[in-house]
Design a protein around this motif. Structure first.
Motif, short mmCIF file in Angstrom:
data_model
loop_
_atom_site.label_atom_id
_atom_site.label_comp_id
_atom_site.label_asym_id
_atom_site.label_seq_id
_atom_site.Cartn_x
_atom_site.Cartn_y
_atom_site.Cartn_z
N PRO A 1 0.81 -1.23 0.00
CA PRO A 1 0.00 0.00 0.00
C PRO A 1 0.84 1.27 0.00
CG PRO A 1 -0.93 -1.60 1.50
CD PRO A 1 0.38 -2.15 1.06
N LEU A 2 1.97 1.28 0.71
CA LEU A 2 2.83 2.46 0.70
C LEU A 2 3.42 2.70 -0.69
CD1 LEU A 2 4.77 1.93 4.07
CD2 LEU A 2 2.81 3.44 3.63
N LEU B 1 1.98 1.88 -3.48
CA LEU B 1 0.89 2.40 -4.30
C LEU B 1 0.66 3.88 -4.05
CD1 LEU B 1 -1.75 -0.48 -4.20
CD2 LEU B 1 -0.16 0.11 -6.04
N ILE B 2 0.85 4.32 -2.81
CA ILE B 2 0.71 5.74 -2.51
C ILE B 2 1.77 6.54 -3.26
CG2 ILE B 2 0.91 7.47 -0.67
CD1 ILE B 2 -0.36 5.46 1.22
N VAL B 3 2.99 6.03 -3.27
CA VAL B 3 4.06 6.69 -4.02
C VAL B 3 3.70 6.77 -5.50
CG1 VAL B 3 6.48 6.53 -4.72
CG2 VAL B 3 5.82 6.02 -2.37
N LEU C 1 0.70 6.80 -6.83
CA LEU C 1 -0.38 7.76 -7.02
C LEU C 1 0.14 9.19 -6.99
CD1 LEU C 1 -3.22 6.14 -4.87
CD2 LEU C 1 -3.06 6.24 -7.36
N VAL C 2 1.05 9.47 -6.09
CA VAL C 2 1.61 10.83 -6.01
C VAL C 2 2.37 11.18 -7.29
CG1 VAL C 2 3.26 12.29 -4.79
CG2 VAL C 2 1.70 10.85 -3.50
#
Length: 857
Positions: free
Chosen positions: A492-493, A495-497, A499-500
């Motif tokens: 999940p971390l 994926l956050i990167v 998305l940013v």
């Protein structure tokens, strides 16, 4: 072979182009050297009917996998072309002094109504090399192997045969070896640990899965197979079968792909020192290396299974009070496995590719003995583990944490060392003055990191899904190794990167699209024009520019993967528990985030695994889906298997010799002119084949590329092989090279090779896309935005082809004297951009374009 259909009339050819009048006005032209246009399609494939624009085609050479096609009317084009004279409509002359009723009717034929100087088109169709039968869907399992093999070819440009270059290749080969061990270890985790050791040894789990009853000590009342060692022996058949399957697939494709011999001179002929690497005789003939690596990786897989089975039995025998003979045998087997691992590493480290000559030798003893010795050692280990040991019960996990942790740590060290070597090579080379190399020479280490991450995600995903399926309650089994759970929790971390970074790229693209509107209006003279039309063109250009930012995205993802993977490794070894349990007693927010990450990561891995299996199953049954997967292989399997023998086979080791043989045989047999015309990935194949030609054959060949990723993709990511020096060498070696590109093309781009006294610059000015902004007399209907497709529809295509053919003619004026015409867009008011009206003589002269975009020559 099907013969060409005879044509008994004197009409024009079927595409409506008029013939070329001879110098005496009779419609007669003296026969010159015949001309051939060899078309090579790009990614995704194409049918010969579409490439040749004719429903009637015939295969003239090749097989069902890759072949050369012609129009039916062009089968005997060379015979008709060299007969002497060409009859044109209204002429009483007959070719060669005899009545010529038959002949080739395709473009370039010398039959009735056919211009003598027009080339004969041929289509080389190679799409079945990457998207053939349904078994190609299984290649999805080999994705990490393909990616790490790409890393081998991404090293910075540097002088060959230096210690740093050899060290770079060695580090990539070692990283590839760890991926093989990781895949087999994941299979051992599923079959041996989760199924045979944990579930079959737990009464509650065995009761839920009745097919495991005969392995359960309680369910089978202490049956013969219920002993832990025998359960492990039976389960070991699965990873052993996987290793044998990988060996079989590699061996079968090795015989079909790596065995294609390029058409060179003496096998041991050395290349000149200034020759580019792709021109070396042995570059597309890696048969010996792949055979040697296949033996090493097969042995590594078998030894991994032997270590997984033997370590559990040896741990039991090493306990105080255990049987001494079994204890001694266990220690001997462990020593033999260590020696086998050392032999495998020695084979992988011993040497790389032999590109300077055709190395036809095979290390037969090594190729046969190493896998057989590993298989014999595995069989002995299985017998040892199956020996009866009263009182031995299975509990907890097999020692998988140590195995997966050691692999992850070793992979991280290899990637860091590879980055250090690549940075050193990049600084020493000084071969990138414009800074075009992706990530300043670090493309190889970045891609190698992604390959290791893919292997870890696939391994962890399979283990996590099987554990959840076996342990329905989530409480009866210890589950997979803790490290795999930590690795899933950091997804999940990551994926956050993503998305940013994606949001930042989207914002930048919108800004660029707004900035492009003024340029579009200025180029087309459309002020104010149609705002919606202008916006669509500007958006297409901005989206196409995203390709140039791919290195940034790949670099950020790879760096984040390395940091998060290191954090997962530290967390797993420091706590020895899953993230949720390790966070117990901490701040509620931290505890909740750990539990959420663990649950979400497991769910995401499961979803990805399901999508992966579903896609593979669909590709197995659906030819269109299989062709979509083939596009991925078109890009990823262009390079030979220099690092991983289990990677999908290199189709270029079949396609490049095919094209080279065809060009060399045709030019030598006819003495004619040849333009090899490549679109997209086909342009890369065309360039590689031109490099493999002998100098005498290169002088009869011109190269026409369009929508080409040679510099934009290959030049940036593979600078040692498609860098500026290599592209300038190719421009110098062949007679002439021209490249077409559009600002709306997300794949193709300029080659960036300047001209000299010998030949013009490679790149033509960017083509207008669309051809017309609004409705014009030439384009009465709205012109589409073509992007990466239909380059032949642009008048510039036929114009450049005619220029190349004129340059190849020994009796023609120097094509360098022909001024380049920029493909300017039609203006909105219908003006064609010329300085004045075009008279009849000009419109029918050589090199002029008709309104349909076809050459009138």
């Amino acid at each position: 072979m099907e013969r060409a259909q005879e044509r008994t009339d004197g009409r024009d050819d079927h595409d409506g182009r008029e013939g070329h009048r001879g110098p005496d006005g009779t419609g007669r032209t003296a026969a010159g050297p015949p001309a051939l246009e060899l078309l090579v399609h790009g990614v995704g494939g194409a049918t010969p009917e579409k490439m040749l624009n004719d429903p009637r085609t015939v295969r003239i050479t090749g097989d069902d996998t890759a072949a050369v096609f012609r129009r039916v009317d062009d089968v005997d084009a060379e015979t008709a072309r060299t007969a002497g004279y060409t009859e044109q409509p209204g002429s009483a002359e007959r070719t060669g002094g005899a009545q010529q009723q038959g002949g080739a009717g395709g473009a370039g034929a010398a039959g009735p109504g056919r211009a003598a100087d027009r080339p004969v088109p041929e289509a080389y169709v190679w799409c079945n090399l990457t998207s053939g039968n349904g078994t190609r869907a299984l290649w999805l399992l080999l994705l990490p192997f393909m990616v790490v093999n790409l890393a081998h070819w991404m090293r910075p440009a540097a002088r060959e045969r230096t210690p740093a270059v050899r060290l770079y290749g060695l580090l990539v080969r070692l990283a590839a070896l760890t991926l093989t061990v990781l895949l087999v270890a994941a299979a051992c985790e599923v079959a041996l640990d989760l199924t045979a050791w944990q579930c079959a040894g737990t009464a509650a789990c065995a009761e839920r899965h009745t097919w495991l009853t005969f392995l359960s000590p309680t369910g089978s009342d202490g049956g013969w197979w219920s002993m832990p060692g025998r359960r492990l022996t039976l389960a070991a058949l699965l990873p052993t079968a996987l290793t044998v399957l990988l060996w079989y697939l590699s061996h079968r494709t090795w015989r079909a792909y790596e065995s294609q011999v390029p058409p060179r001179g003496a096998p041991d002929e050395e290349d000149p020192p200034d020759t580019t690497t792709l021109a070396r005789p042995g570059f597309w003939y890696g048969r010996r290396l792949v055979a040697r690596l296949r033996a090493a990786h097969t042995a590594a897989g078998l030894l991994t299974v032997a270590a997984a089975v033997g370590s559990a039995a040896a741990r039991e025998d090493h306990e105080p009070g255990g049987p001494v003979p079994l204890d001694v045998l266990g220690r001997l087997l462990e020593a033999a496995i260590v020696l086998g691992v050392a032999a495998v590493v020695w084979v992988v480290c011993r040497r790389g590719r032999s590109e300077h000559r055709l190395d036809r030798r095979i290390d037969a003893q090594l190729v046969r003995r190493l896998p057989r010795a590993a298989l014999a050692l595995l069989a002995l280990t299985l017998v040892y583990a199956s020996w009866e040991r009263p009182g031995w019960t299975s509990s907890g996990r097999l020692p998988g944490d140590v195995t997966f942790g050691a692999l992850a740590l070793f992979q991280g060290v290899l990637v860091i060392a590879l980055a250090v070597v690549a940075a050193r090579l990049y600084r020493r080379a000084d071969a990138d003055p414009e800074g075009r190399s992706a990530l300043r020479g670090l493309g190889g280490p970045v891609v190698a990191m992604l390959a290791c991450a893919l292997g870890g995600v696939m391994s962890g995903g399979v283990a996590q899904r099987v554990s959840d399926w076996l342990d329905g309650t989530g409480t009866s089994l210890p589950g997979p190794p803790v490290l795999l759970t930590w690795q899933a929790s950091v997804i999940p971390l990551l994926l956050i990167v993503l998305l940013v970074v994606g949001a930042l790229l989207a914002r930048s693209t919108l800004r660029q699209a707004r900035a492009q509107r003024a340029a579009v209006a200025r180029e087309y003279g459309a002020d104010p024009g149609d705002p919606a039309r202008t916006q669509r063109i500007a958006r297409a250009r901005a989206m196409a520019a995203l390709t140039d930012r791919a290195p940034l995205l790949v670099g950020v993802v790879s760096g984040a993967t390395l940091l998060l993977g290191a954090g997962a490794l530290v967390g797993a070894f420091a706590t020895g528990r899953s993230p949720g349990r390790a966070a117990e007693g901490t701040h509620p927010f931290v505890h909740g985030a750990a539990q959420t990450g663990q649950a979400l990561g497991s769910w995401l891995i499961g979803l990805g695994f399901i999508l992966f299996v579903t896609w593979g199953r669909r590709a197995y049954k659906d030819a269109s889906a299989r062709r979509t997967i083939g596009i991925l292989w078109d890009v990823g399997t262009f390079w030979p298997r220099a690092a991983h023998p289990f990677a999908p086979p290199c189709y270029a080791e079949r396609a490049v010799p095919d094209l080279t043989w065809r060009m060399a045989s045709w030019t030598r047999a006819t003495g004619g002119r040849l333009v090899i015309s490549g679109h997209s990935q086909g342009s890369v194949l065309a360039a590689a084949a031109a490099w493999q030609l002998q100098p005498a054959d290169r002088r009869r060949v011109a190269l026409l590329t369009y929508g080409s990723p040679i510099e934009r993709l290959y030049g940036r990511w593979f600078p040692a092989h498609f860098g500026p020096a290599a592209l300038h060498a190719l421009h110098h070696d062949i007679d002439c090279w021209r490249n077409l590109h559009r600002p709306t093309d997300p794949i193709g781009g300029p080659v960036r090779v300047a001209g000299d006294d010998r030949a013009p610059a490679v790149d033509r000015a960017p083509l207008a896309d669309p051809l017309a902004y609004g409705r014009t007399p030439t384009h009465p209907l709205p012109s589409p935005i073509l992007g990466h497709s239909d380059y032949q529809a642009d008048p510039a295509f036929a114009e450049e082809r005619e220029r190349l053919l004129a340059r190849l003619r020994p009796d023609a004026p120097d094509a360098r004297e022909v001024p380049e015409q920029r493909a300017a867009p039609d203006s909105p008011d219908g003006v064609d951009g010329s300085d004045g009206p075009v008279g009849p003589e000009e419109s029918e002269g050589p090199g002029r374009q008709t309104s349909s975009g076809r050459s009138s020559v």
